[in-house]
Scaffold this motif. Structure first.
Motif, mmCIF file in Angstrom:
data_model
loop_
_atom_site.group_PDB
_atom_site.id
_atom_site.type_symbol
_atom_site.label_atom_id
_atom_site.label_comp_id
_atom_site.label_asym_id
_atom_site.label_seq_id
_atom_site.Cartn_x
_atom_site.Cartn_y
_atom_site.Cartn_z
ATOM 1 N N PRO A 1 -35.449 43.247 -4.761
ATOM 2 C CA PRO A 1 -36.866 43.506 -5.025
ATOM 3 C C PRO A 1 -37.043 44.433 -6.217
ATOM 4 C CG PRO A 1 -36.134 44.847 -3.203
ATOM 5 C CD PRO A 1 -34.957 43.980 -3.585
ATOM 6 N N GLN A 2 -38.259 44.514 -6.723
ATOM 7 C CA GLN A 2 -38.505 45.416 -7.847
ATOM 8 C C GLN A 2 -38.486 46.875 -7.398
ATOM 9 O OE1 GLN A 2 -42.451 46.146 -9.984
ATOM 10 N NE2 GLN A 2 -41.469 44.744 -11.419
ATOM 11 N N ALA A 3 -39.067 47.146 -6.228
ATOM 12 C CA ALA A 3 -39.083 48.503 -5.676
ATOM 13 C C ALA A 3 -38.421 48.483 -4.301
ATOM 14 C CB ALA A 3 -40.517 49.018 -5.574
ATOM 15 N N PRO A 4 -37.916 49.615 -3.822
ATOM 16 C CA PRO A 4 -37.315 49.641 -2.482
ATOM 17 C C PRO A 4 -38.283 49.071 -1.453
ATOM 18 C CG PRO A 4 -36.906 51.704 -3.626
ATOM 19 C CD PRO A 4 -37.845 50.933 -4.490
ATOM 20 N N TRP A 5 -37.772 48.183 -0.620
ATOM 21 C CA TRP A 5 -38.616 47.465 0.339
ATOM 22 C C TRP A 5 -38.107 47.764 1.741
ATOM 23 C CZ3 TRP A 5 -39.568 41.414 0.097
ATOM 24 C CH2 TRP A 5 -40.552 41.084 1.035
ATOM 25 N N ILE A 6 -38.931 48.449 2.531
ATOM 26 C CA ILE A 6 -38.568 48.815 3.895
ATOM 27 C C ILE A 6 -39.591 48.209 4.844
ATOM 28 C CG2 ILE A 6 -38.194 50.715 5.518
ATOM 29 C CD1 ILE A 6 -37.444 52.462 3.148
ATOM 30 N N ASP A 7 -39.119 47.448 5.802
ATOM 31 C CA ASP A 7 -40.013 46.837 6.779
ATOM 32 C C ASP A 7 -40.736 47.930 7.564
ATOM 33 O OD1 ASP A 7 -40.635 45.723 9.619
ATOM 34 O OD2 ASP A 7 -40.304 43.934 8.401
ATOM 35 N N THR B 1 -39.818 47.652 11.576
ATOM 36 C CA THR B 1 -38.453 47.853 12.047
ATOM 37 C C THR B 1 -37.717 48.972 11.318
ATOM 38 O OG1 THR B 1 -37.517 46.222 10.512
ATOM 39 C CG2 THR B 1 -38.342 45.409 12.627
ATOM 40 N N GLY B 2 -38.210 49.341 10.125
ATOM 41 C CA GLY B 2 -37.517 50.344 9.331
ATOM 42 C C GLY B 2 -36.282 49.818 8.634
ATOM 43 N N VAL B 3 -36.073 48.491 8.660
ATOM 44 C CA VAL B 3 -34.887 47.880 8.049
ATOM 45 C C VAL B 3 -35.141 47.666 6.555
ATOM 46 C CG1 VAL B 3 -33.413 45.827 8.017
ATOM 47 C CG2 VAL B 3 -34.225 46.764 10.200
ATOM 48 N N THR B 4 -34.160 48.002 5.735
ATOM 49 C CA THR B 4 -34.256 47.775 4.296
ATOM 50 C C THR B 4 -34.070 46.294 3.996
ATOM 51 O OG1 THR B 4 -33.408 49.979 3.809
ATOM 52 C CG2 THR B 4 -33.291 48.357 2.044
ATOM 53 N N ILE B 5 -34.968 45.740 3.199
ATOM 54 C CA ILE B 5 -34.933 44.320 2.849
ATOM 55 C C ILE B 5 -34.391 44.177 1.435
ATOM 56 C CG2 ILE B 5 -36.326 42.237 2.510
ATOM 57 C CD1 ILE B 5 -38.318 43.377 4.517
ATOM 58 N N GLY B 6 -33.432 43.273 1.259
ATOM 59 C CA GLY B 6 -32.873 43.008 -0.053
ATOM 60 C C GLY B 6 -31.694 43.897 -0.383
ATOM 61 N N GLU B 7 -31.107 43.611 -1.536
ATOM 62 C CA GLU B 7 -29.950 44.363 -2.019
ATOM 63 C C GLU B 7 -30.407 45.335 -3.094
ATOM 64 O OE1 GLU B 7 -26.875 44.194 -0.884
ATOM 65 O OE2 GLU B 7 -27.387 42.654 0.600
ATOM 66 N N GLY B 8 -30.580 46.611 -2.712
ATOM 67 C CA GLY B 8 -31.016 47.609 -3.681
ATOM 68 C C GLY B 8 -32.406 47.284 -4.214
ATOM 69 N N GLU C 1 -41.773 40.224 -10.261
ATOM 70 C CA GLU C 1 -41.337 38.922 -9.784
ATOM 71 C C GLU C 1 -40.992 39.024 -8.299
ATOM 72 O OE1 GLU C 1 -38.225 41.492 -10.813
ATOM 73 O OE2 GLU C 1 -39.614 40.584 -12.250
ATOM 74 N N ASP C 2 -41.011 37.894 -7.604
ATOM 75 C CA ASP C 2 -40.653 37.882 -6.182
ATOM 76 C C ASP C 2 -39.184 38.271 -6.003
ATOM 77 O OD1 ASP C 2 -43.198 37.104 -5.512
ATOM 78 O OD2 ASP C 2 -42.713 34.969 -5.349
ATOM 79 N N ILE C 3 -38.840 38.635 -4.786
ATOM 80 C CA ILE C 3 -37.480 39.082 -4.494
ATOM 81 C C ILE C 3 -36.451 37.990 -4.763
ATOM 82 C CG2 ILE C 3 -37.677 38.452 -2.041
ATOM 83 C CD1 ILE C 3 -35.938 40.876 -1.383
ATOM 84 N N ASP C 4 -36.837 36.708 -4.612
ATOM 85 C CA ASP C 4 -35.895 35.601 -4.801
ATOM 86 C C ASP C 4 -35.964 35.014 -6.206
ATOM 87 O OD1 ASP C 4 -38.452 34.608 -4.460
ATOM 88 O OD2 ASP C 4 -37.810 32.819 -3.368
ATOM 89 N N VAL C 5 -36.634 35.678 -7.128
ATOM 90 C CA VAL C 5 -36.800 35.186 -8.498
ATOM 91 C C VAL C 5 -36.047 36.112 -9.448
ATOM 92 C CG1 VAL C 5 -38.464 34.699 -10.333
ATOM 93 C CG2 VAL C 5 -39.036 34.174 -7.948
ATOM 94 N N GLY D 1 -22.091 45.165 -11.304
ATOM 95 C CA GLY D 1 -21.819 43.907 -12.001
ATOM 96 C C GLY D 1 -22.931 43.457 -12.911
ATOM 97 N N GLY D 2 -23.793 44.379 -13.347
ATOM 98 C CA GLY D 2 -24.882 44.009 -14.243
ATOM 99 C C GLY D 2 -26.005 43.257 -13.563
ATOM 100 N N ALA D 3 -26.129 43.401 -12.238
ATOM 101 C CA ALA D 3 -27.214 42.718 -11.522
ATOM 102 C C ALA D 3 -28.571 43.137 -12.052
ATOM 103 C CB ALA D 3 -27.121 43.008 -10.026
ATOM 104 N N VAL D 4 -28.708 44.427 -12.388
ATOM 105 C CA VAL D 4 -29.919 44.935 -13.037
ATOM 106 C C VAL D 4 -29.490 45.653 -14.304
ATOM 107 C CG1 VAL D 4 -31.883 46.498 -12.860
ATOM 108 C CG2 VAL D 4 -31.159 45.190 -10.860
ATOM 109 N N ALA D 5 -30.082 45.295 -15.422
ATOM 110 C CA ALA D 5 -29.745 45.912 -16.701
ATOM 111 C C ALA D 5 -31.034 46.156 -17.475
ATOM 112 C CB ALA D 5 -28.792 45.023 -17.496
ATOM 113 N N ALA D 6 -30.906 46.819 -18.615
ATOM 114 C CA ALA D 6 -32.068 47.105 -19.448
ATOM 115 C C ALA D 6 -31.679 47.028 -20.911
ATOM 116 C CB ALA D 6 -32.649 48.476 -19.125
ATOM 117 N N VAL D 7 -32.620 46.604 -21.744
ATOM 118 C CA VAL D 7 -32.434 46.561 -23.189
ATOM 119 C C VAL D 7 -33.607 47.280 -23.845
ATOM 120 C CG1 VAL D 7 -31.115 44.414 -23.155
ATOM 121 C CG2 VAL D 7 -33.603 44.319 -23.395
ATOM 122 N N ASP D 8 -33.403 47.646 -25.118
ATOM 123 C CA ASP D 8 -34.459 48.285 -25.909
ATOM 124 C C ASP D 8 -34.968 49.564 -25.248
ATOM 125 O OD1 ASP D 8 -36.212 48.620 -28.038
ATOM 126 O OD2 ASP D 8 -37.836 47.558 -27.017
#
Length: 359
Positions: free
Chosen positions: A110-116, A119-126, A153-157, A197-204
């Motif tokens: 997700p773009q921001a930390p997502w907590i249900d 349930t208090g369960v964290t959704i997604g990977e980071g 963008e959506d979590i799966d995009v 592994g470069g899952a999230v990166a930034a340029v400029d």
């Protein structure tokens, strides 16, 4: 809405305060040297002193009564202190602002930390925010940061291509000039590329200011976005179907709020424009096809493909005369003039960085 303090008033004092999730109560670390930490550590004493100070009117009559019953230990005017005083000063530095374009190469983030909330369960990977913050806050020796991006963008995009413009507001930076040099900014980009592994990166990456941070949302409303979507149709696609979809240009659609976001968005119908579309059938799999779309900001691309129970019209399924659905979606560009801290044209250096790794 009313502006008073009574029942039904719309003022800020009537807003209900949300408690933190149960699993976070007592587990969130607050730096002792921060204003929040000072309030947490000394709040009770402050509240007591405030109650005492405002409990009685400290005029001449009240002071005389206090002297008579022994409560007043000061004279008017006060004399010199007979004991040492301790003064503690807490400093809080002005925020720093760091901009750039982020790339999200992995689905399920997700773009921001997502907590249900239930349930208090964290959704997604980071999240994109935590990945950017980990590098930038460490470089600035800051207490944290807040992300402001040109949409989400959506979590799966995935977010590929040139990346999505963002600005981080860096809180209490003890090294406010950490991104002042090109070498320092390049080191931040390299650190993000190496993490996870470069899952999230930034340029400029660049230094910007509060005015650009505030203008980010307004400017993002005018942007266009480009997508690549892998889709499925109930029937095999013909060349005629491919040409029909490829002929879409400046098509205005009517989109009612999608069912999947009705719980958090106002139910209304919004006009949106499909600026262009190119369709390509997948070889040896005639029920599958790829759409390359350019759309107006705020267009729900998934719903444009499958129709969302008729809530988006026209849609791809209607044009093909059969059911259609979307299998995978990538954002390949956010067409927004944002570079070097200002909303202006792209420079050649960033154009050279627009490549992105594919899973």
């Amino acid at each position: 809405r009313g502006g008073g303090k009574g029942v039904g008033g719309g003022g800020a004092h009537n807003k209900r305060r949300r408690a933190p999730p149960p699993h976070l109560v007592g587990s969130v670390f607050v730096p002792a040297e921060s204003p929040a930490g000072a309030w947490q550590n000394h709040g009770e004493r402050y509240n007591h002193a405030e109650r005492v100070a405002t409990g009685e009117l400290t005029d001449i009559t009240t002071l005389a009564r206090w002297r008579s019953d022994g409560r007043a230990r000061v004279t008017t005017p006060p004399g010199s202190a007979g004991f040492d005083a301790t003064v503690r000063m807490l400093t809080w530095r002005r925020p720093a602002y760091v901009g750039g374009r982020y790339l999200k190469r992995a689905r399920g983030t997700p773009q921001a930390p997502w907590i249900d909330s239930e349930t208090g369960v964290t959704i997604g990977e980071g999240s994109v925010q935590t990945s950017l913050d980990a590098v930038v806050s460490r470089a600035f020796r800051a207490d944290g940061s807040k992300l402001n991006a040109a949409g989400r963008e959506d979590i799966d995009v995935r977010m590929l291509g040139g990346g999505r413009p963002f600005i981080l507001e860096v809180h209490n930076p003890r090294r406010p000039n950490a991104a002042a040099t090109a070498e320092a900014r390049a080191a931040m980009e390299a650190a993000m590329e190496a993490a996870d592994g470069g899952a999230v990166a930034a340029v400029d990456i660049h230094v910007t200011d509060a005015a650009a941070y505030r203008a980010m949302h307004e400017a993002s409303e005018e942007k266009e976005k480009e997508y690549t979507a892998l889709c499925w149709a109930e029937k095999p696609l013909t060349l005629e179907d491919e040409l029909r979809l490829s002929g879409i240009k400046d098509l205005q659609i009517q989109q009612s709020t999608p069912v999947r976001v009705l719980h958090r968005r106002t139910s209304m119908t919004r006009p949106r424009t499909i600026v262009s579309c190119r369709c390509e059938r997948v070889p040896n799999a005639t029920r599958f096809f790829t759409l390359r779309l350019k759309t107006q900001a705020g267009t729900y691309v998934k719903e444009f493909v499958h129709g969302d129970f008729g809530r988006t019209r026209p849609n791809v399924g209607e044009m093909l005369g059969c059911a259609a659905d979307i299998m995978q979606l990538d954002v390949t560009d956010v067409v927004m003039d944002f570079a070097n801290g200002e909303f202006k044209g792209l420079d050649g250096e960033r154009e050279a960085k627009r490549g992105a790794k594919v899973e």
